[in-house]
Design a protein around this motif. Structure first.
Motif, PDB file in Angstrom:
ATOM      1  N   ASN A  60      -6.234  15.164   3.797  1.00  0.00           N
ATOM      2  CA  ASN A  60      -5.380  14.216   4.511  1.00  0.00           C
ATOM      3  C   ASN A  60      -6.068  12.882   4.744  1.00  0.00           C
ATOM      4  OD1 ASN A  60      -2.702  15.627   5.542  1.00  0.00           O
ATOM      5  ND2 ASN A  60      -4.319  17.157   5.630  1.00  0.00           N
ATOM      6  N   ALA A  61      -7.387  12.898   4.875  1.00  0.00           N
ATOM      7  CA  ALA A  61      -8.112  11.636   5.027  1.00  0.00           C
ATOM      8  C   ALA A  61      -8.044  10.824   3.735  1.00  0.00           C
ATOM      9  CB  ALA A  61      -9.561  11.910   5.411  1.00  0.00           C
ATOM     10  N   VAL A  62      -8.279  11.480   2.585  1.00  0.00           N
ATOM     11  CA  VAL A  62      -8.230  10.775   1.299  1.00  0.00           C
ATOM     12  C   VAL A  62      -6.807  10.339   0.979  1.00  0.00           C
ATOM     13  CG1 VAL A  62      -8.600  11.015  -1.178  1.00  0.00           C
ATOM     14  CG2 VAL A  62     -10.268  11.967   0.425  1.00  0.00           C
ATOM     15  N   LEU A  63      -5.834  11.222   1.202  1.00  0.00           N
ATOM     16  CA  LEU A  63      -4.441  10.872   0.921  1.00  0.00           C
ATOM     17  C   LEU A  63      -3.970   9.731   1.808  1.00  0.00           C
ATOM     18  CD1 LEU A  63      -1.906  11.611  -0.705  1.00  0.00           C
ATOM     19  CD2 LEU A  63      -1.304  13.221   1.105  1.00  0.00           C
ATOM     20  N   GLY A  64      -4.305   9.791   3.090  1.00  0.00           N
ATOM     21  CA  GLY A  64      -3.916   8.718   4.004  1.00  0.00           C
ATOM     22  C   GLY A  64      -4.571   7.402   3.654  1.00  0.00           C
ATOM     23  N   LEU A  65      -5.845   7.446   3.244  1.00  0.00           N
ATOM     24  CA  LEU A  65      -6.549   6.224   2.852  1.00  0.00           C
ATOM     25  C   LEU A  65      -5.908   5.592   1.628  1.00  0.00           C
ATOM     26  CD1 LEU A  65      -9.057   4.356   3.148  1.00  0.00           C
ATOM     27  CD2 LEU A  65     -10.259   5.949   1.647  1.00  0.00           C
ATOM     28  N   LEU A  66      -5.592   6.400   0.621  1.00  0.00           N
ATOM     29  CA  LEU A  66      -4.978   5.872  -0.598  1.00  0.00           C
ATOM     30  C   LEU A  66      -3.583   5.328  -0.328  1.00  0.00           C
ATOM     31  CD1 LEU A  66      -6.098   8.548  -3.216  1.00  0.00           C
ATOM     32  CD2 LEU A  66      -7.056   6.277  -2.821  1.00  0.00           C
ATOM     33  N   PHE A  67      -2.815   6.024   0.508  1.00  0.00           N
ATOM     34  CA  PHE A  67      -1.500   5.508   0.872  1.00  0.00           C
ATOM     35  C   PHE A  67      -1.620   4.180   1.601  1.00  0.00           C
ATOM     36  CE2 PHE A  67       0.930   9.529   0.202  1.00  0.00           C
ATOM     37  CZ  PHE A  67       2.017   8.952  -0.423  1.00  0.00           C
ATOM     38  N   SER A  68      -2.578   4.084   2.491  1.00  0.00           N
ATOM     39  CA  SER A  68      -2.776   2.844   3.247  1.00  0.00           C
ATOM     40  C   SER A  68      -3.056   1.674   2.307  1.00  0.00           C
ATOM     41  CB  SER A  68      -3.933   3.028   4.233  1.00  0.00           C
ATOM     42  OG  SER A  68      -4.200   1.827   4.927  1.00  0.00           O
ATOM     43  N   VAL A  69      -3.936   1.893   1.341  1.00  0.00           N
ATOM     44  CA  VAL A  69      -4.320   0.816   0.433  1.00  0.00           C
ATOM     45  C   VAL A  69      -3.189   0.474  -0.535  1.00  0.00           C
ATOM     46  CG1 VAL A  69      -5.890   0.216  -1.442  1.00  0.00           C
ATOM     47  CG2 VAL A  69      -6.775   1.340   0.598  1.00  0.00           C
ATOM     48  N   LEU A  70      -2.518   1.490  -1.100  1.00  0.00           N
ATOM     49  CA  LEU A  70      -1.486   1.212  -2.098  1.00  0.00           C
ATOM     50  C   LEU A  70      -0.218   0.636  -1.479  1.00  0.00           C
ATOM     51  CD1 LEU A  70      -1.856   4.148  -4.640  1.00  0.00           C
ATOM     52  CD2 LEU A  70      -2.378   1.736  -4.964  1.00  0.00           C
ATOM     53  N   LEU A 118      -4.057  -3.966   8.515  1.00  0.00           N
ATOM     54  CA  LEU A 118      -4.396  -3.180   9.699  1.00  0.00           C
ATOM     55  C   LEU A 118      -3.188  -2.438  10.243  1.00  0.00           C
ATOM     56  CD1 LEU A 118      -6.871  -2.570  11.389  1.00  0.00           C
ATOM     57  CD2 LEU A 118      -6.257  -4.456  12.894  1.00  0.00           C
ATOM     58  N   VAL A 119      -2.013  -3.057  10.195  1.00  0.00           N
ATOM     59  CA  VAL A 119      -0.795  -2.395  10.670  1.00  0.00           C
ATOM     60  C   VAL A 119      -0.453  -1.202   9.779  1.00  0.00           C
ATOM     61  CG1 VAL A 119       1.698  -2.671  10.944  1.00  0.00           C
ATOM     62  CG2 VAL A 119       0.155  -4.424  11.824  1.00  0.00           C
ATOM     63  N   VAL A 120      -0.497  -1.401   8.460  1.00  0.00           N
ATOM     64  CA  VAL A 120      -0.202  -0.302   7.540  1.00  0.00           C
ATOM     65  C   VAL A 120      -1.222   0.823   7.702  1.00  0.00           C
ATOM     66  CG1 VAL A 120      -0.010   0.360   5.117  1.00  0.00           C
ATOM     67  CG2 VAL A 120       0.955  -1.807   5.897  1.00  0.00           C
ATOM     68  N   ALA A 121      -2.492   0.476   7.877  1.00  0.00           N
ATOM     69  CA  ALA A 121      -3.530   1.489   8.070  1.00  0.00           C
ATOM     70  C   ALA A 121      -3.269   2.320   9.318  1.00  0.00           C
ATOM     71  CB  ALA A 121      -4.900   0.817   8.163  1.00  0.00           C
ATOM     72  N   SER A 122      -2.808   1.677  10.382  1.00  0.00           N
ATOM     73  CA  SER A 122      -2.530   2.388  11.632  1.00  0.00           C
ATOM     74  C   SER A 122      -1.374   3.365  11.450  1.00  0.00           C
ATOM     75  CB  SER A 122      -2.204   1.383  12.742  1.00  0.00           C
ATOM     76  OG  SER A 122      -3.278   0.476  12.943  1.00  0.00           O
ATOM     77  N   PHE A 123      -0.314   2.921  10.785  1.00  0.00           N
ATOM     78  CA  PHE A 123       0.825   3.806  10.547  1.00  0.00           C
ATOM     79  C   PHE A 123       0.415   4.999   9.672  1.00  0.00           C
ATOM     80  CE2 PHE A 123       3.606   0.321  11.951  1.00  0.00           C
ATOM     81  CZ  PHE A 123       4.547   1.047  12.670  1.00  0.00           C
ATOM     82  N   CYS A 124      -0.363   4.739   8.634  1.00  0.00           N
ATOM     83  CA  CYS A 124      -0.764   5.818   7.730  1.00  0.00           C
ATOM     84  C   CYS A 124      -1.682   6.801   8.430  1.00  0.00           C
ATOM     85  CB  CYS A 124      -1.438   5.234   6.492  1.00  0.00           C
ATOM     86  SG  CYS A 124      -0.318   4.377   5.361  1.00  0.00           S
ATOM     87  N   TYR A 125      -2.571   6.317   9.265  1.00  0.00           N
ATOM     88  CA  TYR A 125      -3.460   7.248   9.986  1.00  0.00           C
ATOM     89  C   TYR A 125      -2.658   8.144  10.917  1.00  0.00           C
ATOM     90  CZ  TYR A 125      -7.061   9.096  13.029  1.00  0.00           C
ATOM     91  OH  TYR A 125      -7.860   9.949  13.748  1.00  0.00           O
ATOM     92  N   LEU A 126      -1.749   7.560  11.677  1.00  0.00           N
ATOM     93  CA  LEU A 126      -0.967   8.347  12.634  1.00  0.00           C
ATOM     94  C   LEU A 126       0.023   9.273  11.931  1.00  0.00           C
ATOM     95  CD1 LEU A 126      -0.306   5.616  15.348  1.00  0.00           C
ATOM     96  CD2 LEU A 126      -1.982   7.466  15.390  1.00  0.00           C
ATOM     97  N   GLN A 127       0.275   9.034  10.651  1.00  0.00           N
ATOM     98  CA  GLN A 127       1.121   9.941   9.888  1.00  0.00           C
ATOM     99  C   GLN A 127       0.406  11.262   9.620  1.00  0.00           C
ATOM    100  OE1 GLN A 127       4.219   9.460   9.151  1.00  0.00           O
ATOM    101  NE2 GLN A 127       4.662  11.078   7.686  1.00  0.00           N
ATOM    102  N   PHE A 128      -0.920  11.218   9.511  1.00  0.00           N
ATOM    103  CA  PHE A 128      -1.688  12.408   9.157  1.00  0.00           C
ATOM    104  C   PHE A 128      -2.542  12.953  10.301  1.00  0.00           C
ATOM    105  CE2 PHE A 128      -0.905  10.278   5.106  1.00  0.00           C
ATOM    106  CZ  PHE A 128      -0.496  11.334   4.306  1.00  0.00           C
TER     107      PHE A 128
END
Length: 336
Positions: A98-108, A234-244
């Motif tokens: 979930n950390a890797v998936l969330g990180l990749l989603f955040s960046v893409l 930063l906003v997208v990263a926050s949403f993606c982190y809280l998703q996982f």
């Protein structure tokens, strides 16, 4: 309270199960990558640039202090390596996946949004003059006074992609997500006031800020481009982190939903999927007999006792620990 070992869930034992469950997420991730490649290939909108508008677009044409290839190395590869190190210590494939998936989603997701806005806005870069007229001889339309560029077409095309900054948005997306992740792992918001933990959390943010500042120093972006790109990432990263993952400041929220009260503790290091798995493994009757074999935990011995108060009998629970015995003895003396 010290961390409680919840058992090992490795790539070998649970990897295939997790991959199948998130197969559609990985497919969407690939589609996002394809969309981002297309957005980088298509021609951006060529905004009107008149003779009188070139005053602030004559900054020198410089090379990148931080090349494009270095951004994914710093914002993606480095966090993934650190996450792998945490996996080898915790043996929790749910956390790794979930950390890797969330990180990749955040960046893409950030990349698609950034490049789509770039193509739609078409704002000239601060060095647009030298991209348009590499020999310094400016040519304009006699009627509209719009520039007639005679430079390299690929260089001119990049000159219309100033807003927002891609370096800034990608850096804050990857390193911003990693900062959230670190905050959960080291329990930065455990209310104990350890400022050193905040320094660790802010280190990725500082790195992303320095990358963003370099874009202004290289005259590839206006300060507004950098600010907007960093904010978007930063906003997208926050949403993606809280998703996982649960919020790092949530000391017992998610765990309290699934486990009995005697087994609640800070769980900000674990992803949502991990605790859903633990909940599914519990007996259907919801009893407190969570298999200590599964969780590798021996619960504290609870003994019932009665306390006489105002002529009524009240049932209380007494822990066999000596500290609680002393506290309860003090309570009895006050009630006598």
């Amino acid at each position: 309270m010290a961390d409680i070992q919840l058992g090992a869930h490795t790539i070998r034992s649970h990897g295939i199960k997790i991959a199948r469950f998130h197969m559609h997420d990985w497919i969407i991730l690939v589609l996002l990558g394809i969309i981002d490649i297309i957005l980088n290939v298509i021609e951006p909108f060529h905004r009107f640039v008149g003779r009188d508008m070139l005053t602030d677009l004559r900054y020198p044409l410089k090379s990148n202090t931080i090349p494009f290839w270095a951004v994914p190395m710093i914002g993606i590869v480095l966090p993934v390596f650190i996450t792998l190190g945490i996996y080898f210590k915790k043996q929790n494939v749910y956390d790794l996946h979930n950390a890797v998936l969330g990180l990749l989603f955040s960046v893409l997701i950030t990349g698609v949004l950034t490049d789509a806005i770039k193509d739609a806005v078409g704002r000239p870069r601060p060095d647009f003059f030298w991209r348009c007229f590499p020999d310094g001889k400016d040519v304009y339309d006699n009627i509209t006074t719009n520039v007639i560029c005679h430079g390299d077409k690929s260089v001119i095309r990049e000159g219309h992609k100033s807003f927002p900054s891609g370096h800034s948005s990608w850096s804050f997306a990857g390193l911003g997500f990693f900062a959230w992740y670190l905050a959960g792992k080291i329990k930065a918001f455990d209310r104990r006031g350890h400022v050193a933990k905040l320094c660790i959390v802010f280190l990725p943010i500082l790195c992303a800020s320095l990358i963003a500042i370099s874009r202004v120093d290289d005259y590839w972006h206006h300060w507004q481009d950098v600010f907007a790109g960093g904010f978007l990432g930063l906003v997208v990263a926050s949403f993606c982190y809280l998703q996982f993952f649960p919020p790092p400041y949530d000391t017992d929220g998610m765990f309290a939903l699934y486990l009995p009260c005697w087994f609640q503790y800070s769980i900000s290091w674990g992803p949502h999927a991990y605790f859903f798995m633990l909940a599914d493994s519990q007996p259907q009757n919801g009893s407190t007999s969570i298999a200590a074999d599964n969780l590798n935990v021996i619960p504290t011995m609870i003994e019932p006792m009665y306390i006489q108060s105002e002529g009524q009998n009240h049932l209380a629970l007494r822990d066999s620990a000596p500290t609680l015995d002393e506290m309860e003895a003090g309570v009895d003396r006050r009630m006598q």
